[in-house]
Design an enzyme around this catalytic site. Sequence first.
Site, PDB file in Angstrom:
ATOM      1  N   CYS A 159      31.397  26.346 -27.584  1.00 31.77           N
ATOM      2  CA  CYS A 159      30.593  26.910 -28.228  1.00 31.77           C
ATOM      3  C   CYS A 159      31.373  27.974 -29.267  1.00 31.77           C
ATOM      4  CB  CYS A 159      29.704  27.761 -27.391  1.00 31.77           C
ATOM      5  SG  CYS A 159      30.469  29.310 -26.744  1.00 31.77           S
ATOM      6  N   TRP A 174      30.664  10.080  -3.603  1.00 30.33           N
ATOM      7  CA  TRP A 174      30.990   9.656  -5.475  1.00 30.33           C
ATOM      8  C   TRP A 174      32.077   8.711  -5.344  1.00 30.33           C
ATOM      9  CZ3 TRP A 174      36.086  11.271  -5.636  1.00 30.33           C
ATOM     10  CH2 TRP A 174      36.391  12.047  -4.837  1.00 30.33           C
ATOM     11  N   GLU A 232      35.502  25.273  -7.290  1.00 30.62           N
ATOM     12  CA  GLU A 232      35.972  24.495  -8.239  1.00 30.62           C
ATOM     13  C   GLU A 232      35.833  24.481  -9.743  1.00 30.62           C
ATOM     14  OE1 GLU A 232      35.446  20.297  -7.144  1.00 30.62           O
ATOM     15  OE2 GLU A 232      36.640  20.490  -5.210  1.00 30.62           O
ATOM     16  N   ARG A 273      25.685  21.506 -12.169  1.00 24.39           N
ATOM     17  CA  ARG A 273      26.510  22.813 -11.933  1.00 24.39           C
ATOM     18  C   ARG A 273      27.916  22.857 -12.741  1.00 24.39           C
ATOM     19  NH1 ARG A 273      29.189  21.144  -6.252  1.00 24.39           N
ATOM     20  NH2 ARG A 273      30.174  18.738  -6.937  1.00 24.39           N
ATOM     21  N   GLU A 322      23.603  15.459  -2.820  1.00 21.33           N
ATOM     22  CA  GLU A 322      24.589  15.098  -1.973  1.00 21.33           C
ATOM     23  C   GLU A 322      24.047  14.754  -0.509  1.00 21.33           C
ATOM     24  OE1 GLU A 322      26.935  18.632  -2.689  1.00 21.33           O
ATOM     25  OE2 GLU A 322      28.566  17.265  -3.590  1.00 21.33           O
ATOM     26  N   LYS A 323      22.900  14.273  -0.332  1.00 28.68           N
ATOM     27  CA  LYS A 323      22.141  13.951   0.827  1.00 28.68           C
ATOM     28  C   LYS A 323      22.832  12.899   1.592  1.00 28.68           C
ATOM     29  CE  LYS A 323      18.237  11.239  -1.081  1.00 28.68           C
ATOM     30  NZ  LYS A 323      18.757  11.273  -2.346  1.00 28.68           N
ATOM     31  N   PHE A 324      23.775  11.957   1.005  1.00 25.43           N
ATOM     32  CA  PHE A 324      24.415  11.212   1.623  1.00 25.43           C
ATOM     33  C   PHE A 324      25.870  11.272   1.784  1.00 25.43           C
ATOM     34  CE2 PHE A 324      20.606   8.237   0.177  1.00 25.43           C
ATOM     35  CZ  PHE A 324      19.940   8.677   1.240  1.00 25.43           C
ATOM     36  N   HIS A 325      26.203  12.593   1.347  1.00 28.50           N
ATOM     37  CA  HIS A 325      27.859  12.935   1.514  1.00 28.50           C
ATOM     38  C   HIS A 325      28.011  13.178   2.995  1.00 28.50           C
ATOM     39  CE1 HIS A 325      31.404  14.891   1.377  1.00 28.50           C
ATOM     40  NE2 HIS A 325      31.601  14.877  -0.133  1.00 28.50           N
ATOM     41  N   GLU A 384      38.232  22.010   1.792  1.00 27.51           N
ATOM     42  CA  GLU A 384      37.397  21.126   1.817  1.00 27.51           C
ATOM     43  C   GLU A 384      37.903  19.689   2.134  1.00 27.51           C
ATOM     44  OE1 GLU A 384      34.432  20.472  -1.395  1.00 27.51           O
ATOM     45  OE2 GLU A 384      34.227  22.657  -1.831  1.00 27.51           O
ATOM     46  N   CYS A 434      34.169  24.599 -22.845  1.00 30.07           N
ATOM     47  CA  CYS A 434      33.103  24.777 -23.560  1.00 30.07           C
ATOM     48  C   CYS A 434      33.529  25.060 -24.953  1.00 30.07           C
ATOM     49  CB  CYS A 434      32.414  26.070 -23.081  1.00 30.07           C
ATOM     50  SG  CYS A 434      31.185  26.533 -24.147  1.00 30.07           S
TER      51      CYS A 434
HETATM   52  C1  GLA Z   1      33.639  19.174  -4.290  1.00 26.54           C
HETATM   53  C2  GLA Z   1      32.810  20.400  -4.372  1.00 26.54           C
HETATM   54  C3  GLA Z   1      31.676  20.382  -3.049  1.00 26.54           C
HETATM   55  C4  GLA Z   1      31.104  18.922  -2.983  1.00 26.54           C
HETATM   56  C5  GLA Z   1      32.273  18.041  -2.614  1.00 26.54           C
HETATM   57  C6  GLA Z   1      31.760  16.534  -2.429  1.00 26.54           C
HETATM   58  O1  GLA Z   1      34.789  19.474  -3.582  1.00 26.54           O
HETATM   59  O2  GLA Z   1      33.567  21.579  -4.109  1.00 26.54           O
HETATM   60  O3  GLA Z   1      30.509  21.348  -3.533  1.00 26.54           O
HETATM   61  O4  GLA Z   1      30.388  18.698  -4.101  1.00 26.54           O
HETATM   62  O5  GLA Z   1      32.871  17.928  -3.797  1.00 26.54           O
HETATM   63  O6  GLA Z   1      32.794  15.682  -2.163  1.00 26.54           O
HETATM   64 ZN    ZN Z   2      31.610  28.967 -24.696  1.00 27.96          ZN
END
Ligand code: GLA
Ligand code: ZN
Length: 689
Positions: free
Chosen positions: A165, A324, A158, A119, A364-367, A316, A163
Amino acid sequence: MITKFPSISSKAPVMLHGADYNPEQWLKYPEILREDLRLMKLAGCNVMSVGIFSWVSLEKEEGVFTFDWLDSLLDTFSENGIYAFLATPSGARPAWMSEKYPEVLRVERNRVRNLHGVRHNHCFTSPVYRDKTALLNSKLAERYAHHPAVIGWHISNEFGGECHCDLCQTAFRDWLKVKYDNNLEELNHAWWATFWSHTYTSWEQIESPAPHGETQVHGLNLDWRRFVSEQTINFCQHEITSVRSYNPELPVTTNMHMIDGIDYRELAKILDVVSWDAYPDWGYTADDDDARLAAWIAMHHDLFRSFKKKPFLLMESTPSLTNWQSVSKLKRPGMHKLSSLQAVAHGSDSVQYFQWRKSRGSSEKFHGAVVDHSGHAETRVFRDVAEVGRTLAGLTDVVGTSTPVQTAIIFDWDNRWAIKDAQGINNSALRYEETVLQHYRGLWELGIPVDIISSGDDLSAYKLVIAPMLYLISEVNGKKIEKYVEQGGTFLATYWSGVVGETDLCHLGGFPGPLRRTLGIWAEETEGLHSRDLNGIVMQTGNALSLSGDYDAHEIAELIHLEGAEMLGAYRNDFYAGQPALTLNKLGAGLAYHLATRVKDPTFYVELYAAITSKAGITRTMNSELPTGVTAQLRTDGENEYIFVQNFSGIQQSVELDERAYTDLESGAVAASVIDLPVNGLVMLKRKA
Ligand code: GLA
Ligand code: ZN
C-alpha cells in the site's frame, strides 16, 4: 558455557505439553468446555495457547470489550493446574475494523487491496492497525499479565506476508533513505541501476517489486525483502511494547514457521524464548524417505535452538494429520511419540499441538486435533497424545538442559533470498535448502549435534564451520571466516560461494571473492548440468581425508584453479576430467575444504564428515555405529547426559552402545548393551557427563 537454563516459566518447571485452544468457538456448548478440562488432564496436558484469532470475541464492536469468557477460562485453568500462553489476537481482525478502516487491509503485489477475509493479511505499517492492536493488547495485559495461569505471551500468529500500500511504499522509501544515507547515487550504484536504464532520479520513483512493474533489479528485490522483514519485526516489537510494562517478567514469544519471508534470526532477538510450528508430512516425501524428512525437521529444530543457544518451544505440531498438505496421511504407529520427542532431543522444552479440539465448521474442521468430532478419549490419536504426556512427565530433569555443539552450518536469510533471485547457473536445480540439508544430513547420520548460524556470528566456539552455497557474503564476514581458519578452525565451502556482496553486486577480481584466500582456490567458471550429464569425484590416492573410490556428481560443477590448496578429489568426466573437485587449503593453524560440485549420493556426505570431524577432534553423541536413518542427539546439564536414539529408517534396527554405562531414561533400568529400535522407535538413555 551455561549447561542448564531455568525453565521458561518458573511457575511451570516441567516439560510443557498442550495445544492451541479456542473455547470461544464453543461458548454455546458449556458441556463441551467442561469435558475439555477433564480430557486435558487425561491427556497429560499442562498448557494451552489461548486467544489466538479471538479478536472479535474480545472486542465485538469498536471499543466494546468483553473478557468474561477469558476470565472464567483462565480461572478454571489455574484451579486445575493448566497454564496458558496468552496470545495477542492480531493474527486476524474483526470485519467491523476492515469496514471502517480499509487501510488495515493489505495491498497485494499487483496493487489491488484485499477485501476482508481469511487471516494474516493486514498492513504492518498502518497506524490504525497498530493503534487498535496496542489498545486491545494493553487491555489484555492489564487484566492478565499477573494471572497465575498465564506463563507467557504468544504474540500474534505466524507473522508473514507483505503489503504494497501507499503507507508501505513511503515507509520503504524512508528505510532506503536511512540505509543509503539519503544518497540516491549510492542506491543507484548499489542496485546497478544503470542496467536497462533503471536509474532513479528521485526517491518517489522507487516502488516495491510488482508483476506489472519492476522485478529484475536484484538489489531492489533484496532490499525490499529486508524491509518487509524489518517492518514485520518492528510490528512485533510494537506489540511486545504494548504488553511488556504490565509484567516485565512474563516471557514473550511468537510462533515461527518455515516461511521464508522474515529473517527469523533477527526476529528472535526481540523475543525471550523462540518457538516454532513443525508440520512434517511423514510418509509422503516423493522418495518416501522419512529419514531425509527427519533430518530436514531436525535441521529446523537446530536452527530455532541456535538463535538463542538455549531451549525453545515446539509451539505447534499436528497430533495426527493436517488439512493443507497435498495428501493428508495419518501418522503411523510410533511416529507421534518419535517425532514429538525428536523436538525435545534437539532442545525443545515443550510438545504442543495445533489443535486441541477440531472446530465444527470452517476451513480447519478436518485438521488433526487431540479431540476429534467424536468428542471422547477412545481414539488412537488421543491415546498417542496421552502417551507423550506420560513420557514428558518423566523428563522434568531434561528441562533447561543445553546442547553441546562443536559444529556449525551457516544459513543466512539474505543469502537465501539473493541466491534464489539470481538467474543463471542452474535455474531448474539450484536447490539451496536441499544442499544445506545434504550437508546437515551427513552429520545427523553420524549423531553429531549442529548449530545453524549466520555468516556474521562469532565462530570461535566451533571446531568446524560449514557454508553450503554461501553465494552472498560480505567482505567483512569473509575476513571473519579467514581469521577463524587462521586461528585453527576447520571450514568447508562449496561451489557457488563468495559470488556477491551485501547488495547483490558481484565480487570483482575472481570468485569465491572474500573466501578466495581462505580456500586457496580461484573458481574460474561454474556451469549447470543437465540430468544426462553425470560427472563424479575421483578421490586421489593418499588424500588427506583417506577417502577412496569415486562419487557421482551432478547439477552444478565449478572449474577451479589451485592457489595454494591441494587436490583431494578430481573430476571424473568431461573436458575438465582430472581437474580439482575437492580441495584442502592449509591456512595458518586451520584447514579449509572446498567442494566444487554437487555430489549426489548421501553416503558421500556421511563419509566426508566422518573424516573431517575425526580430523578436527569432534565428538559424536555416541561412539557407536548408527545405521542409516538412525540418529542420536544429546542434551546435558553438565552432570548428566540425555541421549535420544531415534529410528527414522522405516525398518527395525539395533544399536550397539559404546563402553560407557547407560540407563534407560523411561524405565530407570540399566540399558542392554545392544538396544533394539522398532520401526519409528525411540530409546532415551542417560549417562554421566
Ligand atoms: C499454522 C497456524 C495454525 C494452523 C496450523 C494448521 O501453523 O499457526 O493456526 O492453521 O497452521 O496446520
Ligand atoms: Zn501497507
